[in-house]
Design an enzyme around this catalytic site. Sequence first.
Site, PDB file in Angstrom:
ATOM      1  N   LYS A 209       9.613  -1.703   7.394  1.00  0.00           N
ATOM      2  CA  LYS A 209      10.344  -2.987   6.652  1.00  0.00           C
ATOM      3  C   LYS A 209      11.826  -2.414   7.326  1.00  0.00           C
ATOM      4  CE  LYS A 209      11.661  -5.520   2.329  1.00  0.00           C
ATOM      5  NZ  LYS A 209      10.870  -5.547   0.935  1.00  0.00           N
ATOM      6  N   GLU A 215      10.006   9.963   8.345  1.00  0.00           N
ATOM      7  CA  GLU A 215       8.902  10.249   8.247  1.00  0.00           C
ATOM      8  C   GLU A 215       8.644   8.859   9.300  1.00  0.00           C
ATOM      9  OE1 GLU A 215       9.747   9.490   5.530  1.00  0.00           O
ATOM     10  OE2 GLU A 215       8.245  10.127   4.110  1.00  0.00           O
ATOM     11  N   GLY A 269       7.532  -3.224   0.196  1.00  0.00           N
ATOM     12  CA  GLY A 269       6.440  -3.087   0.401  1.00  0.00           C
ATOM     13  C   GLY A 269       4.996  -2.761   0.418  1.00  0.00           C
ATOM     14  N   ARG A 270       4.790  -2.900  -0.951  1.00  0.00           N
ATOM     15  CA  ARG A 270       3.300  -2.336  -1.069  1.00  0.00           C
ATOM     16  C   ARG A 270       2.922  -3.143  -1.375  1.00  0.00           C
ATOM     17  NH1 ARG A 270       7.607  -0.510  -4.249  1.00  0.00           N
ATOM     18  NH2 ARG A 270       7.661  -1.409  -6.506  1.00  0.00           N
ATOM     19  N   GLU A 355       4.205   3.083  -8.308  1.00  0.00           N
ATOM     20  CA  GLU A 355       5.454   2.718  -8.080  1.00  0.00           C
ATOM     21  C   GLU A 355       5.661   1.707  -8.673  1.00  0.00           C
ATOM     22  OE1 GLU A 355       7.256   4.651  -3.682  1.00  0.00           O
ATOM     23  OE2 GLU A 355       6.537   1.528  -3.709  1.00  0.00           O
ATOM     24  N   HIS A 386     -20.664  13.416  -8.605  1.00  0.00           N
ATOM     25  CA  HIS A 386     -20.488  15.006  -8.400  1.00  0.00           C
ATOM     26  C   HIS A 386     -19.859  15.872  -8.510  1.00  0.00           C
ATOM     27  CE1 HIS A 386     -24.886  14.066  -7.213  1.00  0.00           C
ATOM     28  NE2 HIS A 386     -24.966  12.969  -6.965  1.00  0.00           N
ATOM     29  N   LYS A 506      14.401  12.210  -1.591  1.00  0.00           N
ATOM     30  CA  LYS A 506      15.463  12.041   0.045  1.00  0.00           C
ATOM     31  C   LYS A 506      16.578  12.017  -0.318  1.00  0.00           C
ATOM     32  CE  LYS A 506      12.646   7.000   0.247  1.00  0.00           C
ATOM     33  NZ  LYS A 506      12.644   5.544   0.401  1.00  0.00           N
TER      34      LYS A 506
HETATM   35  O1  F6P Z   1       8.826   5.552  -0.835  1.00  0.00           O
HETATM   36  C1  F6P Z   1       9.810   4.737  -0.471  1.00  0.00           C
HETATM   37  C2  F6P Z   1       8.970   2.971   0.728  1.00  0.00           C
HETATM   38  O2  F6P Z   1      10.263   2.527   0.253  1.00  0.00           O
HETATM   39  C3  F6P Z   1       7.881   2.610  -0.327  1.00  0.00           C
HETATM   40  O3  F6P Z   1       8.276   1.347  -1.306  1.00  0.00           O
HETATM   41  C4  F6P Z   1       7.863   1.625   1.111  1.00  0.00           C
HETATM   42  O4  F6P Z   1       6.328   1.023   1.506  1.00  0.00           O
HETATM   43  C5  F6P Z   1       7.927   2.827   1.578  1.00  0.00           C
HETATM   44  O5  F6P Z   1       8.812   3.302   1.367  1.00  0.00           O
HETATM   45  C6  F6P Z   1       7.879   2.578   3.653  1.00  0.00           C
HETATM   46  O6  F6P Z   1       9.392   1.979   3.829  1.00  0.00           O
HETATM   47  P1  F6P Z   1       9.615   1.452   4.918  1.00  0.00           P
HETATM   48  O7  F6P Z   1       8.429   0.084   5.329  1.00  0.00           O
HETATM   49  O8  F6P Z   1      10.758   0.522   4.792  1.00  0.00           O
HETATM   50  O9  F6P Z   1       9.281   2.113   6.317  1.00  0.00           O
END
Ligand code: F6P
Length: 538
Positions: A209, A215, A269-270, A355, A386, A506
């Site tokens: 987003k 990452e 995002g979620r 979150e 189990h 972060k």
């Molecule tokens: O973990 C924080 C967060 O902002 C989430 O809310 C989001 O889904 C994720 O990082 C990834 O963010 P992006 O889609 O901006 O890479």
Amino acid sequence: MSLPTVNPTETNSWKKLQEHYNKINSLHLKDLFAQDTKRADKFTIKWDDFYVDFSKNRITEDTLKYLLELADEVKLKDAIKSQFSGEIINQTEGRAVLHTALRAPKSAVFKVDGVNVMPEIYAVKQKMEAFTNEVVNGERKGFTGKAFTDVVNIGIGGSDLGPAMVVEALQFYKNQLTTHFVSNIDGDHVNEVIKKLNPETTLFVIVSKTFTTQETLSNANTLKAWFLKSAPEAAIAKQFVAVSTNIQNVKAFGIDENNIFPMWDWVGGRFSLWSAVGLTISLAVGFKNFDSLLQGANKMDEHFKNEGFKTNIPVVLALISVWYNNFFKAESEAVIPYSQYLNQFATYLQQGIMESNGKSVDRNGNPINYQTGTIIWGEPGSNSQHAFFQLIHQGTKLIPADFIGFVKSLHGNQEHQDKLMSNFLAQTEALLNGKTKAEVIAEGATGDLIPFKVFQGNKPTNTIFINKLTPENLGKLIAMYEHKIFVQGIIWNIFSYDQFGVELGKQLASKILQEFNKSSTNKHDASTLNLLNYYKSY
Ligand code: F6P
């Protein structure tokens, strides 16, 4: 208009619930069923393909009555209206919350700042459909002219968990494309995926987003570098696409303008798998199935928006969850799907629920002195029987659980399905009734062993029984939990749509990263300093 800001603990209904809890908390579910032969029917909601039985909860008709009063007192109805009408209910980020618009029919009107966003949504959906068809049919090809065989989704959090969960859940409906998900900053993750890829036939979908997430950008760059070892620079335009709100950064990464699928800041995002973030879903199962998923979610949206609270599935589930969280002081909830397809469902819900509602400041900006977000966890049955079921049955903790099952199996192996369903039904029955000392003795146990074989029972469960795992029903199920999250956030008087709690770690990580290459270190606590130096010494 902003969301209501009612402190739930200061409402009349909360006080009633507290007194009521003191009266009924020791009642046994077994007795509640014995006292009322109609209990199961009274506490069941049948809707569409869903049969939701919440009778195995430690509630009476009065409990539900007071909980419904609580929903009224915190002005839930107004809050629902505010959300669906595009008000800036994500006040701390200054945004509307309109994932529901993404799955609404074309004729619907959802306005952000006075502008109907439906035309934009449908333009992106059309682009997704055309792109999906070209890839699935083999018309769109890689740089050596071969059709795509593999799709790699590069994203994290909401840009990974939703698509990954749905692709897994809808495996039965999958086409010939093999999908991979790269999320972790752990370089071993991306390298293990690379081992399985052919650069000529792999399509890369970068989902972020913000397009600033460490990452995702690191993984995308690593994959790009690997790709360029065998492909010319111009091939990026053929094989890399991106989903983002940050068009500028996407272009700077080298992605062709035609390969950008936009999303909007009014989609959290979620809650974003319904947008172009779901492109990998669409590629994996075809656009038609992706659209069915959306249509299912829309059906649940309509149910949530229009149904009276007493028979409103997300509302009732949310209220029951508040009952355990705030009165029984239950710390966690389990979600147990009796379907291997849903093996990533709890992981997915963890982000959605924790979150969103892991907050300790209320909507007035004041610290909260009551419990908010529940801890969510779970694994599919029968495997989990189990693993951790021992603790649910005989441990000291109260763990309300949602049991999700499907009447029909997809491959139609009835013998397995009957066994699966017998376990599904038996577990909630066992959790309800337990086993008394007398029953243990009647079974032949003697002496010192007897207490170990007793089950207290009285363990609460909801049974969410769904006809079949179809894209549409999965859409309804996910949307059900999304609305449950919202309702609970409203009751707890918190902002569910921000996530400032992920920032501190972060920030510190980026500082520490810089210290790895320096001889001196910044100020740290003694423990962190030792650990940092230990790492640097290698
Ligand atoms: O973990 C924080 C967060 O902002 C989430 O809310 C989001 O889904 C994720 O990082 C990834 O963010 P992006 O889609 O901006 O890479």
